[in-house]
Design a protein around this motif. Structure first.
Motif, mmCIF file in Angstrom:
data_model
loop_
_atom_site.group_PDB
_atom_site.id
_atom_site.type_symbol
_atom_site.label_atom_id
_atom_site.label_comp_id
_atom_site.label_asym_id
_atom_site.label_seq_id
_atom_site.Cartn_x
_atom_site.Cartn_y
_atom_site.Cartn_z
ATOM 1 N N THR A 72 0.830 -1.208 0.000
ATOM 2 C CA THR A 72 0.000 0.000 0.000
ATOM 3 C C THR A 72 0.859 1.250 0.000
ATOM 4 O OG1 THR A 72 -1.812 -1.119 1.166
ATOM 5 C CG2 THR A 72 -1.754 1.286 1.273
ATOM 6 N N ARG A 73 1.922 1.254 0.803
ATOM 7 C CA ARG A 73 2.810 2.416 0.840
ATOM 8 C C ARG A 73 3.505 2.627 -0.505
ATOM 9 N NH1 ARG A 73 3.188 0.667 6.185
ATOM 10 N NH2 ARG A 73 4.803 -0.876 5.721
ATOM 11 N N LEU A 74 3.919 1.528 -1.144
ATOM 12 C CA LEU A 74 4.564 1.650 -2.448
ATOM 13 C C LEU A 74 3.613 2.269 -3.467
ATOM 14 C CD1 LEU A 74 6.780 1.116 -4.552
ATOM 15 C CD2 LEU A 74 5.812 -1.185 -4.839
ATOM 16 N N PHE A 75 2.390 1.780 -3.529
ATOM 17 C CA PHE A 75 1.465 2.266 -4.547
ATOM 18 C C PHE A 75 0.924 3.655 -4.207
ATOM 19 C CE2 PHE A 75 1.860 -1.965 -6.110
ATOM 20 C CZ PHE A 75 1.599 -1.849 -7.463
ATOM 21 N N ASP A 76 0.894 4.009 -2.930
ATOM 22 C CA ASP A 76 0.570 5.393 -2.577
ATOM 23 C C ASP A 76 1.626 6.335 -3.148
ATOM 24 O OD1 ASP A 76 -1.716 4.677 -1.249
ATOM 25 O OD2 ASP A 76 -0.855 4.837 0.763
ATOM 26 N N ARG B 82 2.194 10.130 -9.890
ATOM 27 C CA ARG B 82 1.306 10.069 -11.049
ATOM 28 C C ARG B 82 1.803 9.065 -12.101
ATOM 29 N NH1 ARG B 82 -0.140 15.961 -12.998
ATOM 30 N NH2 ARG B 82 2.044 16.410 -12.518
ATOM 31 N N ILE B 83 2.282 7.934 -11.612
ATOM 32 C CA ILE B 83 2.666 6.835 -12.493
ATOM 33 C C ILE B 83 1.392 6.204 -13.054
ATOM 34 C CG2 ILE B 83 3.737 4.557 -12.584
ATOM 35 C CD1 ILE B 83 5.737 6.813 -12.353
ATOM 36 N N ALA C 146 -3.047 -2.013 -8.432
ATOM 37 C CA ALA C 146 -3.111 -1.356 -9.736
ATOM 38 C C ALA C 146 -4.546 -1.201 -10.209
ATOM 39 C CB ALA C 146 -2.293 -2.145 -10.753
ATOM 40 N N GLU C 147 -5.355 -2.206 -9.957
ATOM 41 C CA GLU C 147 -6.756 -2.166 -10.380
ATOM 42 C C GLU C 147 -7.504 -1.032 -9.697
ATOM 43 O OE1 GLU C 147 -9.728 -4.743 -12.582
ATOM 44 O OE2 GLU C 147 -7.622 -4.178 -12.735
ATOM 45 N N ALA C 148 -7.137 -0.758 -8.447
ATOM 46 C CA ALA C 148 -7.842 0.253 -7.676
ATOM 47 C C ALA C 148 -7.432 1.674 -8.059
ATOM 48 C CB ALA C 148 -7.590 0.039 -6.180
#
Length: 202
Positions: A63-67, A73-74, A108-110
């Protein structure tokens, strides 16, 4: 990564087939915004190179990585491989947390965020392709079989996610090992076979 050649061209880019849509994929060491100051992201994608450490990442770690990816803005991520020297990052393992691939696809889906899924990494690759043409052909045939097995196992997983946008082959093509006609023919045959299979099942 070894640096014994002057130039390496990523195999995914060399294939040039629609299902492997690479686009601008670079590391996250660049500034978040363009130099023009317009607010346009300076880059839109990044590679994720999975290692043994990721087998034990918690949901909070992902979660921290994707935040952070969202903050930058990847919009596209390339998973460089999902098998590394026999270690799987998509199959459940006794002493590991939830498979890394599932955590990545769910996150990624979220967002949403596009994902390209890499296949098989082999640390002996550079030594094996430096062997005789017959040995190299046998090695690539074995890689092809392993990659096809991985794809067949991955299909029931990735087809459930809209964020899945294609495959990525993690082999690199240098400018020294494939110069001879025999070696070049072996490489081209391998690329055609594996790309044809990916097109067929995707």
């Amino acid at each position: 990564m070894r640096h014994r050649c002057t130039r390496r061209v990523l195999l995914a880019a060399a294939l040039g087939v629609p299902l492997i849509r690479v686009g601008p994929v670079i590391g996250t060491g660049l500034p978040e915004r363009s130099r023009s100051g317009s607010g346009t992201p300076a880059f839109s994608g990044t590679l994720l190179q999975l290692s043994a450490e990721h087998l034990h990442w918690t949901h909070g770690d992902w979660t921290r990585l994707f935040d952070e990816l969202e903050r930058l803005r990847i919009s596209r991520i390339v998973i460089q491989w999902v098998v590394s020297d026999g270690t799987s990052f998509y199959a459940s393992m006794p002493d590991a947390t939830r498979p890394a691939l599932l955590e990545i696809l769910d996150a990624a889906e979220a967002m949403p965020l596009q994902v390209l899924v890499g296949l098989v990494f082999d640390s002996s690759y550079w030594d094996r392709i430096a062997a005789s043409p017959d040995s190299t052909a046998a090695y690539l045939a074995d890689r092809e079989a392993r990659s096809i097995r991985v794809v067949d196992e991955l299909l029931p997983i990735v087809e459930l996610y809209r964020c899945f946008k294609g495959w990525y082959l993690c082999e690199e093509i240098d400018d020294t090992n494939w110069r001879e006609p025999a070696a070049s023919a072996i490489l081209h045959s391998y690329l055609h076979r594996i790309s044809d299979y990916l097109k067929l099942v995707s």
